[in-house]
Write an enzyme that holds these catalytic residues in place. Structure first.
Site, PDB file in Angstrom:
ATOM      1  N   GLY A   1      11.421   1.451 -11.543  1.00 10.44           N
ATOM      2  CA  GLY A   1      11.455   0.030 -11.869  1.00 10.44           C
ATOM      3  C   GLY A   1      10.333  -0.623 -11.100  1.00 10.44           C
ATOM      4  CG  HIS A   2       6.897   0.658 -11.032  1.00 12.46           C
ATOM      5  ND1 HIS A   2       5.918   1.574 -11.292  1.00 12.46           N
ATOM      6  CD2 HIS A   2       7.827   1.317 -10.289  1.00 12.46           C
ATOM      7  CE1 HIS A   2       6.250   2.734 -10.739  1.00 12.46           C
ATOM      8  NE2 HIS A   2       7.403   2.593 -10.128  1.00 12.46           N
TER       9      HIS A   2
ATOM     10  CD  GLN B   1      10.612   8.025  -9.585  1.00  9.88           C
ATOM     11  OE1 GLN B   1       9.765   8.790 -10.004  1.00  9.88           O
ATOM     12  NE2 GLN B   1      11.176   7.137 -10.364  1.00  9.88           N
TER      13      GLN B   1
ATOM     14  CE  LYS C   1       6.506   3.470  -6.647  1.00 11.52           C
ATOM     15  NZ  LYS C   1       7.652   3.059  -5.818  1.00 11.52           N
TER      16      LYS C   1
ATOM     17  CG  ASP D   1      12.805   0.506  -5.330  1.00 12.79           C
ATOM     18  OD1 ASP D   1      12.303   0.611  -6.462  1.00 12.79           O
ATOM     19  OD2 ASP D   1      13.981   0.825  -5.065  1.00 12.79           O
TER      20      ASP D   1
HETATM   21  P1  GDP Z   1       8.118  -0.469  -6.919  1.00 12.18           P
HETATM   22  O1  GDP Z   1       9.205   0.339  -7.534  1.00 12.18           O
HETATM   23  O2  GDP Z   1       7.461   0.229  -5.773  1.00 12.18           O
HETATM   24  O3  GDP Z   1       7.119  -0.985  -7.911  1.00 12.18           O
HETATM   25  O4  GDP Z   1       8.836  -1.763  -6.285  1.00 12.18           O
HETATM   26  P2  GDP Z   1       9.930  -2.698  -7.015  1.00 12.18           P
HETATM   27  O5  GDP Z   1       9.231  -3.531  -8.016  1.00 12.18           O
HETATM   28  O6  GDP Z   1      11.103  -1.897  -7.443  1.00 12.18           O
HETATM   29  O7  GDP Z   1      10.444  -3.555  -5.784  1.00 12.18           O
HETATM   30  C1  GDP Z   1       9.561  -4.316  -5.020  1.00 12.18           C
HETATM   31  C2  GDP Z   1      10.044  -5.775  -5.050  1.00 12.18           C
HETATM   32  O8  GDP Z   1       9.344  -6.498  -4.068  1.00 12.18           O
HETATM   33  C3  GDP Z   1       9.726  -6.496  -6.359  1.00 12.18           C
HETATM   34  O9  GDP Z   1      10.736  -7.442  -6.603  1.00 12.18           O
HETATM   35  C4  GDP Z   1       8.391  -7.190  -6.079  1.00 12.18           C
HETATM   36  O10 GDP Z   1       8.189  -8.344  -6.865  1.00 12.18           O
HETATM   37  C5  GDP Z   1       8.571  -7.551  -4.639  1.00 12.18           C
HETATM   38  N1  GDP Z   1       7.348  -7.599  -3.814  1.00 12.18           N
HETATM   39  C6  GDP Z   1       6.257  -6.787  -3.844  1.00 12.18           C
HETATM   40  N2  GDP Z   1       5.411  -7.105  -2.834  1.00 12.18           N
HETATM   41  C7  GDP Z   1       5.992  -8.128  -2.161  1.00 12.18           C
HETATM   42  C8  GDP Z   1       5.618  -8.886  -1.008  1.00 12.18           C
HETATM   43  O11 GDP Z   1       4.602  -8.658  -0.366  1.00 12.18           O
HETATM   44  N3  GDP Z   1       6.493  -9.863  -0.603  1.00 12.18           N
HETATM   45  C9  GDP Z   1       7.644 -10.127  -1.263  1.00 12.18           C
HETATM   46  N4  GDP Z   1       8.424 -11.093  -0.800  1.00 12.18           N
HETATM   47  N5  GDP Z   1       8.026  -9.433  -2.349  1.00 12.18           N
HETATM   48  C10 GDP Z   1       7.214  -8.448  -2.777  1.00 12.18           C
HETATM   49  P1  IMO Z   2      10.545   3.337  -8.214  1.00 14.02           P
HETATM   50  O1  IMO Z   2       9.440   3.952  -9.029  1.00 14.02           O
HETATM   51  C1  IMO Z   2      14.082   3.912  -5.689  1.00 14.02           C
HETATM   52  C2  IMO Z   2      16.544   7.455  -6.489  1.00 14.02           C
HETATM   53  C3  IMO Z   2      17.935   7.155  -7.037  1.00 14.02           C
HETATM   54  C4  IMO Z   2      18.716   8.342  -6.500  1.00 14.02           C
HETATM   55  C5  IMO Z   2      17.701   9.479  -6.576  1.00 14.02           C
HETATM   56  C6  IMO Z   2      17.862  10.361  -7.817  1.00 14.02           C
HETATM   57  O2  IMO Z   2      11.042   2.056  -8.717  1.00 14.02           O
HETATM   58  O3  IMO Z   2      10.151   3.322  -6.768  1.00 14.02           O
HETATM   59  P2  IMO Z   2      17.297   9.968 -10.383  1.00 14.02           P
HETATM   60  O4  IMO Z   2      17.823   8.978 -11.348  1.00 14.02           O
HETATM   61  O5  IMO Z   2      15.824   9.957 -10.201  1.00 14.02           O
HETATM   62  O6  IMO Z   2      17.800  11.365 -10.655  1.00 14.02           O
HETATM   63  O7  IMO Z   2      17.978   9.546  -8.980  1.00 14.02           O
HETATM   64  O8  IMO Z   2      16.412   8.866  -6.593  1.00 14.02           O
HETATM   65  N1  IMO Z   2      15.429   6.841  -7.256  1.00 14.02           N
HETATM   66  C7  IMO Z   2      14.774   5.751  -6.860  1.00 14.02           C
HETATM   67  N2  IMO Z   2      14.951   4.938  -5.799  1.00 14.02           N
HETATM   68  N3  IMO Z   2      13.064   3.690  -6.539  1.00 14.02           N
HETATM   69  C8  IMO Z   2      12.843   4.496  -7.588  1.00 14.02           C
HETATM   70  O9  IMO Z   2      11.762   4.378  -8.397  1.00 14.02           O
HETATM   71  C9  IMO Z   2      13.746   5.567  -7.816  1.00 14.02           C
HETATM   72  N4  IMO Z   2      13.834   6.535  -8.748  1.00 14.02           N
HETATM   73  C10 IMO Z   2      14.861   7.310  -8.382  1.00 14.02           C
HETATM   74  O10 IMO Z   2      18.422   5.935  -6.549  1.00 14.02           O
HETATM   75  O11 IMO Z   2      19.031   8.172  -5.138  1.00 14.02           O
HETATM   76 MG    MG Z   3      11.193   0.115  -8.070  1.00 18.25          MG
END
Ligand code: GDP
Ligand code: IMO
Ligand code: MG
Length: 432
Positions: free
Chosen positions: A40-41, A223, A16, A13
């Site tokens: 979850g991207h 991840q 990416k 998270d």
């Molecule tokens: P990922 O799993 O690495 O793709 O990240 P996620 O999408 O799960 O979580 C990142 C969250 O931060 C999302 O809600 C994005 O829209 C948000 N985000 C990404 N870059 C920025 C930033 O520079 N500032 C803010 N405020 N939000 C951001």
């Molecule tokens: P993105 O791509 C954050 C964490 C889960 C749990 C552990 C194992 O959005 O960055 P799993 O379901 O993979 O067997 O769970 O890994 N986890 C993540 N945490 N971002 C993710 O993906 C994750 N994918 C798995 O919360 O602790």
């Molecule tokens: Mg994510």
């Protein structure tokens, strides 16, 4: 032409999806190589918000080819739902291809994920319950079903005739109540096959051809390094490799093509799931960061993310195992307005200073963070950030630049991308 790999350097998270979307502009092909629908991207383009779990974050750039590589574990129900949702929003999704070698998350994997977690006690990772662990277990045990198998009824039937009784025994042994049927699963799988057949192919060949023709490939890691099966906080991580090396294995191309590695770093740290977290913040600061950040709720599960200060011990390890050319630092806008900003520079363990990340979970759980304080920067409106980005790096607040310089000095990796908002436009590219 070079391939670029984008990986998470923390616990996932990091942002990416946003960085992939931004860098996707210059790419011809975008390819996922690991994980499954546990990912979850999030991508924000203007007012449009997308949350991708399985399909690459480049799919909305309809002129680019998007690939789900062999290293990904595919839940066909989730995949079809994502495809349908995108189609409903006007995206044709005819630019998506799925590796015939990618393993399938079967319904029993999700059942077993829940049952295994319920029996693990303190080893529980707090999984996303998407069947990820049990699916990778079967892949390694050579009893998995691959997406290509969906197109071969005889092979599929043969596999299921062995697998269903095996899985049923395990479910019963774990006191599960789910009843599996060969006929039911066969029908379900054939149904997926008929819907997905146009997407399933030899994606390694597509990538190979693209690279040979000089096209630009962007690899999307899911991840983060610290939940990688080898390099993460075992056993509280996930079941796939999330580091740069997995891009080659999980897509079927050689490492010679990988010329640029970008490590995505959130300006602070977040974590979904269980396990120690030395730099963790407690309330009210944690709630403040989580709420200001809006996105600090699991994109897949909706769980509140645990948050803490930036941890350089973690990042030094990530720099070592990923050899990034650049860091992409996200969420600098969220830290704005906090003064001073704290950074965990090392741990203290048993009276000793520890600068390298430990492998032993009990040692890690006993590590105490050692913080350094840096001056915070002013909180400004999103529009003002965007104006500053247009002018360039020197227009950013001096304290923020100091923070970035510190991060770069401590990790030995230059900062290449700066993100101050979820939107595509709130990004500054200062790569050389
Ligand atoms: P990922 O799993 O690495 O793709 O990240 P996620 O999408 O799960 O979580 C990142 C969250 O931060 C999302 O809600 C994005 O829209 C948000 N985000 C990404 N870059 C920025 C930033 O520079 N500032 C803010 N405020 N939000 C951001
Ligand atoms: P993105 O791509 C954050 C964490 C889960 C749990 C552990 C194992 O959005 O960055 P799993 O379901 O993979 O067997 O769970 O890994 N986890 C993540 N945490 N971002 C993710 O993906 C994750 N994918 C798995 O919360 O602790
Ligand atoms: Mg994510």
């Amino acid at each position: 032409m070079p391939a670029t790999v984008v990986v998470g350097t923390q616990w996932g998270d990091e942002g990416k999806g946003k960085i992939i979307d931004f860098c996707g502009q210059g790419a011809d092909v975008i390819a996922r190589f690991n994980g499954g629908s546990n990912a979850g991207h999030t991508v924000m383009v203007g007012k449009e918000l997308f949350r991708f779990h399985l399909i690459p974050s480049g799919t909305i750039r309809t002129e680019k080819l998007n690939i789900v590589g062999n290293g990904v574990v595919v839940d066909p129900a989730v995949l079809l739902k994502e495809i349908e949702e995108l189609k409903g929003r006007g995206y044709p999704v005819d630019n998506l291809r799925i590796s015939e070698r990618a393993h399938m998350v079967m319904p029993y994997h999700k059942v077993l994920d829940g049952l295994e977690e319920s029996l693990k006690g303190s080893l529980k990772a707090g999984t996303t319950m998407r069947g990820i662990g049990p699916c990778y277990e079967d892949k390694a045990a050579r009893i998995g079903i691959r997406t290509g198998d969906l197109l071969d009824e005889r092979l599929l039937r043969e596999r299921l005739e062995y697998l269903v009784p095996m899985k049923q025994r395990v479910i019963r042994a774990y006191d599960g109540e789910e009843v599996l049927s060969v006929k039911g699963l066969l029908e379900e799988c054939l149904g997926y096959g008929s819907k997905l057949k146009d997407y399933i192919t030899d994606t390694s060949l597509l990538l190979h051809d693209a690279l040979r023709e000089g096209r630009q490939v962007l690899f999307e890691g899911a991840q983060g390094t610290h939940i990688d099966i080898d390099h993460g906080i075992y056993p509280y991580g996930t079941s796939s490799n999330c580091v740069v090396g997995a891009a080659a294995v999980g897509s079927g191309i050689g490492i010679r093509h990988m010329r640029e590695v970008i490590g995505v770093v959130k300006a602070f740290t977040s974590r979904v799931g269980t396990g120690p977290f030395p730099a963790e913040l407690s309330d009210p600061q944690a709630s403040y960061l989580r709420d200001k950040s809006l996105g600090e709720y699991g994109t897949t599960t909706g769980r509140p993310r645990r948050v803490g200060w930036l941890d350089l011990v973690m990042l030094r390890y990530s720099a070592r195992v990923n050899s990034p050319d650049y860091l992409a630092v996200t969420k600098l806008d969220v830290l704005a307005g906090i003064d001073p900003v704290r950074v965990c520079v090392e741990y203290e363990y048993d009276g000793e200073v520890m600068r390298n990340f430990p492998a032993n979970m009990n040692v890690f759980a006993s590590c105490r963070p050692v913080f350094e304080e840096l001056p915070g920067w002013e909180d400004i409106r999103e529009d003002t950030w965007k104006e500053a980005l247009k002018v360039g790096y020197d227009e950013l607040p001096g304290e923020m630049r100091e923070y970035l310089h510190f991060l770069s000095k401590e990790t030995g990796v230059p900062v290449g991308l700066i993100s101050v908002g979820p939107d595509r436009e709130a990004t500054l590219d200062i790569r050389g």
